[in-house]
Design a protein around this motif. Structure first.
Motif, short mmCIF file in Angstrom:
data_model
loop_
_atom_site.label_atom_id
_atom_site.label_comp_id
_atom_site.label_asym_id
_atom_site.label_seq_id
_atom_site.Cartn_x
_atom_site.Cartn_y
_atom_site.Cartn_z
N SER A 87 10.53 -5.12 -4.59
CA SER A 87 9.63 -6.18 -5.07
C SER A 87 8.25 -6.10 -4.45
N ILE A 88 8.20 -5.90 -3.14
CA ILE A 88 6.88 -5.90 -2.48
C ILE A 88 6.16 -4.57 -2.67
N SER A 89 6.87 -3.54 -3.13
CA SER A 89 6.22 -2.26 -3.42
C SER A 89 5.52 -2.27 -4.77
N ALA A 90 5.93 -3.19 -5.65
CA ALA A 90 5.34 -3.23 -6.98
C ALA A 90 3.94 -3.83 -6.92
N THR A 91 3.07 -3.40 -7.83
CA THR A 91 1.75 -4.01 -7.92
C THR A 91 1.82 -5.22 -8.85
N GLY A 92 0.76 -5.93 -8.93
CA GLY A 92 0.73 -7.11 -9.80
C GLY A 92 1.06 -8.36 -9.02
N ALA A 93 1.54 -9.36 -9.73
CA ALA A 93 1.76 -10.68 -9.13
C ALA A 93 2.72 -10.63 -7.96
N ALA A 94 3.72 -9.72 -8.02
CA ALA A 94 4.76 -9.73 -6.99
C ALA A 94 4.57 -8.67 -5.92
N GLY A 95 3.64 -7.76 -6.08
CA GLY A 95 3.58 -6.63 -5.17
C GLY A 95 2.29 -6.53 -4.38
N VAL A 96 2.28 -5.57 -3.45
CA VAL A 96 1.12 -5.30 -2.62
C VAL A 96 0.55 -3.94 -3.00
N GLU A 97 -0.66 -3.93 -3.48
CA GLU A 97 -1.31 -2.70 -3.92
C GLU A 97 -1.31 -1.67 -2.79
N GLN A 116 1.51 -4.70 13.90
CA GLN A 116 1.29 -4.51 12.47
C GLN A 116 0.06 -5.31 12.03
N PRO A 117 -0.75 -4.75 11.13
CA PRO A 117 -2.01 -5.41 10.73
C PRO A 117 -1.77 -6.80 10.13
N ASP A 118 -2.60 -7.76 10.52
CA ASP A 118 -2.44 -9.13 10.03
C ASP A 118 -2.55 -9.20 8.51
N ASP A 119 -3.52 -8.47 7.94
CA ASP A 119 -3.74 -8.54 6.50
C ASP A 119 -2.55 -7.99 5.72
N LEU A 120 -1.94 -6.90 6.24
CA LEU A 120 -0.79 -6.31 5.56
C LEU A 120 0.39 -7.28 5.56
N VAL A 121 0.69 -7.86 6.72
CA VAL A 121 1.82 -8.78 6.80
C VAL A 121 1.56 -10.03 5.95
N TYR A 122 0.33 -10.51 5.94
CA TYR A 122 -0.03 -11.66 5.09
C TYR A 122 0.28 -11.35 3.62
N LYS A 123 -0.12 -10.17 3.16
CA LYS A 123 0.11 -9.79 1.76
C LYS A 123 1.60 -9.62 1.46
N ILE A 124 2.33 -9.08 2.42
CA ILE A 124 3.78 -8.90 2.24
C ILE A 124 4.47 -10.26 2.10
N VAL A 125 4.11 -11.20 2.97
CA VAL A 125 4.73 -12.53 2.90
C VAL A 125 4.35 -13.24 1.60
N LYS A 126 3.08 -13.13 1.23
CA LYS A 126 2.64 -13.73 -0.02
C LYS A 126 3.42 -13.15 -1.20
N SER A 127 3.66 -11.84 -1.17
CA SER A 127 4.43 -11.19 -2.23
C SER A 127 5.89 -11.65 -2.23
N GLY A 152 -0.18 -12.79 10.60
CA GLY A 152 -0.35 -12.70 9.15
C GLY A 152 0.59 -13.62 8.41
N ALA A 153 1.85 -13.71 8.88
CA ALA A 153 2.81 -14.62 8.27
C ALA A 153 2.41 -16.06 8.53
N GLU A 154 2.00 -16.34 9.75
CA GLU A 154 1.61 -17.71 10.11
C GLU A 154 0.44 -18.19 9.26
N LYS A 155 -0.51 -17.30 9.01
CA LYS A 155 -1.66 -17.65 8.17
C LYS A 155 -1.20 -18.09 6.78
N PHE A 156 -0.27 -17.33 6.20
CA PHE A 156 0.22 -17.68 4.86
C PHE A 156 0.95 -19.01 4.88
N TYR A 157 1.85 -19.20 5.84
CA TYR A 157 2.64 -20.43 5.87
C TYR A 157 1.76 -21.66 6.08
#
Length: 329
Positions: A55-65, A270-281, A317-322
């Motif tokens: 799921s998180i490998s896919a692009t679009g609404a559910a994935g991380v580019e 692990q980079p904050d931005d990457l983890v943020y995008k993963i959690v968002k996905s 990154g996770a904390e930012k999203f939550y």
């Protein structure tokens, strides 16, 4: 029909799916590879990890580019934390008790260096302690394990830690049983052959290995209940009461037991931005639908459960999203 998928095939398949869905080519932006250490292929971590990875490998609404995530089979909680610590894996699943001990240098990690960089991505779902026994083994309570042939799971797993705690709560040690150290798959095979009387397994129900075992063999789940369990719950706060509903496994009645939480952890490096995008996905509508349809425990991987049982710090990154979505203050 049961489909068997090897660790290598699954990892390659998840990676390939990521490439295909993202339309990756050498000219595209730099890819990020994100391994998820799971557990044995017959448990719950592995299929859930596969759903999340795809799921998180896919692009679009559910994935991380640009992300290619893979689910990797492992020996479980302790092994996954070790892999994160050494840099052999970017993330992994673990029991909440093991994560707490590792980060604080207590319990199983007493006298060992703290894994101070361990950070929480999300709490996923409850992990039930199953004590599976042959129906004809005469095991009605944990105390009845004395003198029996019992598998405690492999060294490096979270299950072996909890099995020792459960034995101790009922006045037993490994010396009081004939211990074996097998994963659930081999344990079920030996139980089926009459070479084993019982085995411990910690994971979300229903778990495939036990479903398959119960479909062709008379088994029982031994309750972890009563004053001994109450005392254990008061001493080890990461445990909670739990109940396996009747007929979760063929001809097995409702069973009272205890559980810990399954958590997805990573390193503070692990980079904050990457983890943020993963959690968002992970909590996108598309991924949530995939999880709910793909596995019984997927229905419990919700934003509401994500911030519970947090015995270690969240990754920034996770904390930012939550905080953005109001799950954390």
């Amino acid at each position: 029909m049961t489909v068997s998928i090897s660790r290598r095939a699954f990892a390659i398949g998840a990676a390939a799916a990521g490439f295909a869905m993202a339309g990756f080519s050498p000219s595209r932006a730099q890819q990020a590879f994100f391994r998820i250490g799971t557990g044995g292929t017959s448990g719950t971590y592995y299929p859930v990890g596969g759903l999340i990875a795809n799921s998180i490998s896919a692009t679009g609404a559910a994935g991380v580019e640009g992300l290619v995530a893979t689910a990797v089979s492992s020996n479980g909680s302790v092994a996954n934390i070790s892999a994160i610590q050494s840099g052999a894996s970017e993330s992994g699943f673990t029991q909440s008790d093991v994560a707490y001990w590792a980060q604080s240098g207590t319990g199983l990690y007493e006298g060992k260096p703290k894994v101070e960089d361990l950070r929480l991505i999300a709490t996923l779902y409850p992990e039930t302690i199953h004590l599976v026994a042959r129906a004809d083994a005469g095991i009605k309570t944990v105390a009845d394990l004395k003198g029996k042939r019992v598998s405690l799971d492999e060294p490096g797993s979270g299950t072996i830690v909890d099995s020792r705690l459960v034995l101790a709560a009922y006045g037993l040690t490994e010396k009081d049983v004939e211990p074996e150290y097998l994963k659930p798959g081999p344990s079920g095979e030996r139980l089926q052959d009459g070479a084993l009387d019982a085995y411990f397994f910690v994971g979300g129900y229903p778990t495939g290995a036990i479903v398959e075992l119960a479909s062709t063999n008379n088994i029982t789940l031994v309750p972890i209940f009563g004053p001994e369990a109450d005392k254990l719950l008061s001493e080890q706060k990461f445990f909670s009461t739990d109940t396996v509903p009747a007929n979760t496994y063929k001809n097995v009645g409702e069973t009272k037991t205890i559980s810990v939480a399954a958590q997805w952890v990573t390193s503070a490096k692990q980079p904050d931005d990457l983890v943020y995008k993963i959690v968002k996905s992970l909590y996108s509508d598309e991924t949530q639908k995939t999880l709910q349809a793909g596995h019984a425990k997927g229905k419990l991987i919700t934003l509401q459960n994500a911030v519970t049982s947090a015995g270690i710090p969240f990754h920034p990154g996770a904390e930012k999203f939550y905080k953005e979505v109001g799950a954390l203050k």
